[in-house]
Design a protein around this motif. Structure first.
Motif, short mmCIF file in Angstrom:
data_model
loop_
_atom_site.label_atom_id
_atom_site.label_comp_id
_atom_site.label_asym_id
_atom_site.label_seq_id
_atom_site.Cartn_x
_atom_site.Cartn_y
_atom_site.Cartn_z
N LEU A 139 72.37 30.33 43.15
CA LEU A 139 71.80 29.05 43.58
C LEU A 139 72.44 28.58 44.88
CD1 LEU A 139 71.90 27.07 40.20
CD2 LEU A 139 69.98 28.34 41.16
N GLU A 176 81.16 28.26 38.45
CA GLU A 176 80.99 29.25 39.50
C GLU A 176 81.63 30.55 39.05
OE1 GLU A 176 81.86 29.99 44.26
OE2 GLU A 176 82.55 28.15 43.31
N MET A 220 77.71 23.93 34.40
CA MET A 220 77.77 25.26 34.99
C MET A 220 79.17 25.54 35.47
SD MET A 220 74.51 25.56 37.53
CE MET A 220 72.85 25.45 36.94
N HIS A 256 72.75 32.72 37.56
CA HIS A 256 71.82 32.48 38.65
C HIS A 256 72.55 32.47 39.98
CE1 HIS A 256 68.80 31.15 35.71
NE2 HIS A 256 69.82 30.57 35.11
N ARG A 312 74.60 26.26 46.98
CA ARG A 312 75.82 25.54 46.61
C ARG A 312 75.54 24.05 46.38
NH1 ARG A 312 81.05 26.70 46.87
NH2 ARG A 312 80.65 28.62 47.98
N LEU A 350 67.24 27.32 33.08
CA LEU A 350 68.70 27.22 33.04
C LEU A 350 69.17 27.21 31.58
CD1 LEU A 350 69.19 24.64 35.93
CD2 LEU A 350 69.31 27.13 36.03
N ASP A 407 72.86 22.62 45.31
CA ASP A 407 72.18 22.41 44.03
C ASP A 407 73.13 22.61 42.86
OD1 ASP A 407 69.71 21.90 45.22
OD2 ASP A 407 69.09 24.00 45.13
N ALA A 408 73.95 23.62 42.94
CA ALA A 408 74.83 23.96 41.82
C ALA A 408 75.97 22.95 41.66
CB ALA A 408 75.41 25.35 42.02
N GLU A 409 76.45 22.37 42.74
CA GLU A 409 77.61 21.48 42.66
C GLU A 409 77.40 20.30 41.72
OE1 GLU A 409 78.48 20.71 46.78
OE2 GLU A 409 79.96 22.32 46.83
N CYS A 442 75.20 30.05 49.20
CA CYS A 442 74.74 30.36 47.85
C CYS A 442 75.92 30.84 47.01
CB CYS A 442 73.67 31.44 47.87
SG CYS A 442 72.15 30.90 48.64
N VAL A 447 76.41 31.35 39.54
CA VAL A 447 76.88 30.44 38.51
C VAL A 447 76.44 30.91 37.12
CG1 VAL A 447 76.91 28.39 40.00
CG2 VAL A 447 74.83 28.97 38.76
#
Length: 69
Positions: free
Chosen positions: A50, A66, A64, A48, A52, A42, A54-56, A19, A22
């Motif tokens: 999240l 990091e 977004m 948030h 990793r 969002l 999902d965020a990538e 996780c 971000v």
């Protein structure tokens, strides 16, 4: 060495944290459902924690960033 029961083939570098924190750089929208089946708002400049994976996808598209300490 076999008597020590040490596996020398294991990678010494720990895996990345699953996780990440971000910050949303562009308004992505409300009701976004990610892999954990939770719904996220969002909104611009929201922060948030999240997964990793999902965020990538959002980071790669510049939506977004990091947050690192």
């Amino acid at each position: 060495m076999s008597q020590l029961l040490v596996d020398l083939t294991v990678d010494m570098v720990p895996p990345k944290d699953p996780c990440i924190q971000v910050r949303v750089l562009e308004d992505i929208g409300e009701g976004i459902v990610l892999s954990d089946d939770k719904t996220y708002n969002l909104a611009l400049q929201s922060i948030h924690l999240l997964k990793r994976t999902d965020a990538e996808q959002f980071i790669a598209r510049g939506l977004m960033e990091e947050i690192t300490d």
